[in-house]
Write an enzyme that holds these catalytic residues in place. Structure first.
Site, PDB file in Angstrom:
ATOM      1  N   VAL A  55       0.837  -1.202   0.000  1.00 16.29           N
ATOM      2  CA  VAL A  55       0.000   0.000   0.000  1.00 16.29           C
ATOM      3  C   VAL A  55       0.868   1.247   0.000  1.00 16.29           C
ATOM      4  O   VAL A  55       0.615   2.205  -0.743  1.00 16.29           O
ATOM      5  CB  VAL A  55      -0.961  -0.008   1.205  1.00 16.29           C
ATOM      6  CG1 VAL A  55      -1.747   1.297   1.276  1.00 16.29           C
ATOM      7  CG2 VAL A  55      -1.923  -1.186   1.109  1.00 16.29           C
ATOM      8  N   ASP A  56       1.897   1.261   0.821  1.00 19.27           N
ATOM      9  CA  ASP A  56       2.828   2.395   0.831  1.00 19.27           C
ATOM     10  C   ASP A  56       3.466   2.599  -0.545  1.00 19.27           C
ATOM     11  O   ASP A  56       3.555   3.717  -1.048  1.00 19.27           O
ATOM     12  CB  ASP A  56       3.938   2.161   1.863  1.00 19.27           C
ATOM     13  CG  ASP A  56       3.553   2.645   3.251  1.00 19.27           C
ATOM     14  OD1 ASP A  56       2.690   3.529   3.359  1.00 19.27           O
ATOM     15  OD2 ASP A  56       4.125   2.134   4.226  1.00 19.27           O
TER      16      ASP A  56
END
Length: 402
Positions: free
Chosen positions: A173-174
């Site tokens: 996600v990052d």
């Protein structure tokens, strides 16, 4: 700066990177890879949090930090001091893009919010990265990749059906949020050429995490429930995934019915598995995977991997070895592609740096500078951009501002 290259796509663009950890620094590194000058602001003593994560490289770096901070200069500023905040504002006025991922409202408290910085700098592009929608009820919640993987449904679709929810091996996600953010900044830079005005780009980890559920997400909506988990297999294509040969795992991806026929006849020498009406097309293969896949696994397990790879390649079927990470990084493929480079390091002797994945006109974009030691660019950047004298820098260092 000495590492600038006027031939690169973003040459002449300056980025002020006020972010830390992963999503924001990844966004800034992508822009740096494309040729922008990136000034990374860090605390004089602590630096970015990731300077203390993972395996140490020298005194102030780690492999984690180095993975997201190539092609940058490090400038140390204590943003809790009025002098540090003013220097940051001065640097912002000299920059095209500001990237920040402070806690909600944190940038504004420091006098570094978008509305504050755009005054007199209307063409500023300002990128805010947060955990959740900055205009919603969870705006103040901090964002952590592992939490977002859970909340966005990614853990629930990852792994095998008989396993508990499983996070991705990397902070997906990052990383995707960093890439999406870089895309948005590039779009804003492009539009600024026409309008002369900047934009406030706002990115949320949850939003990006939900986006990367992609086809699984839409299938879930059609089904009205969670899709089943298939581990290394594919929900719609059979055979597709990781299989164990006699001497190790390999990936086989049979993409269409013609490939499947060649797989049965030429690779595993089982034409009966193609002639069977239950397996002739992919739709019926997927419906009868419970009887087909065990047969395929037995045939694959009875043959050495090298033989299978040779036959699969000759039959035009996508395939490959399952390599350990170290073998992948040290492979001939990675070496010939220039994907890993080595830089001299003043303390560690040398350090590995991953190269950008981009090629322009046949040439891979270069790593212009290794990830910086903490504060290595403070004096040069502040002298060249802000005209601070050596005496003033010495005073600021003595006060702990830089």
């Amino acid at each position: 700066m000495s590492n600038l290259d006027s031939s690169l796509p973003l040459a002449g663009v300056r980025i002020l990177d006020l972010s830390r950890v992963l999503a924001g620094p990844w966004c800034a590194m992508v822009l740096g890879d494309l040729g922008a000058e990136v000034i990374k602001v860090e605390h004089p003593k602590r630096g970015d949090d990731t300077r203390d994560w993972g395996i140490r490289v020298g005194t102030t770096e780690t492999a984690y930090f180095n993975s997201v901070n190539r092609n940058k200069r490090s400038v140390c500023l204590d943003l809790q001091t009025a002098e540090g905040q003013q220097i940051a504002r001065d640097l912002a006025r000299q920059s095209d893009v500001v990237i920040q991922n402070f806690k909600f409202g944190g940038a504004e408290k420091l006098g570094l919010g978008y509305e504050q910085l755009k005054e007199g700098h209307e063409d500023l592009i300002y990128c805010s990265i947060s955990g959740y929608d900055r205009h919603g009820p969870e705006a103040a919640r901090p964002g952590y990749d592992v939490v977002l993987q859970g909340e966005a449904g990614l853990m629930a679709l990852n792994g095998n059906a008989d396993q508990p929810p499983l996070k991705f091996g990397v902070a997906a996600v990052d990383l995707f949020t960093g890439m999406y953010s870089a895309q948005a900044v590039l779009a804003a830079l492009f539009q600024r050429q026409e309008t002369g005005k900047g934009r406030h780009v706002e990115m949320a980890l949850f939003d990006c995490g939900l986006m990367i559920t992609s086809y699984y997400g839409l299938e879930s909506m059609l089904m009205g429930e969670d899709p089943p988990r298939y581990g290394n297999a594919h929900p719609s294509i059979v055979p597709y995934g990781v299989f164990d040969a006699q001497d190790g795992p390999l990936v086989i991806a049979v993409g269409n019915n013609g490939q499947y026929e060649r797989f049965c006849r030429e690779v595993i020498e089982r034409p009966d598995l193609f002639d069977d009406d239950r397996y002739r097309t992919n739709l019926v293969r997927a419906a009868h995977r419970e009887t087909l896949v065990p047969e395929l696994k037995r045939e694959i397990a009875s043959r050495p991997r090298a033989l299978l790879l040779e036959r699969l390649t000759r039959a035009g079927i996508p395939c490959g070895e399952v390599l350990g990470l170290h073998r992948a990084l040290t492979s001939t493929r990675a070496s010939q592609g220039g994907l890993l480079t080595t830089f001299e390091h003043p303390e560690a002797g040398s350090t590995h740096v991953l190269a950008p994945p981009y090629r322009f006109d046949g040439a891979r974009l270069p790593v212009r500078s290794a990830p910086p030691q903490l504060g290595e660019g403070t004096s040069e950047v502040l002298q060249s951009l802000l005209g601070l004298s050596a005496e003033r820098l010495s005073q600021l260092k003595a006060e702990g501002v830089v």
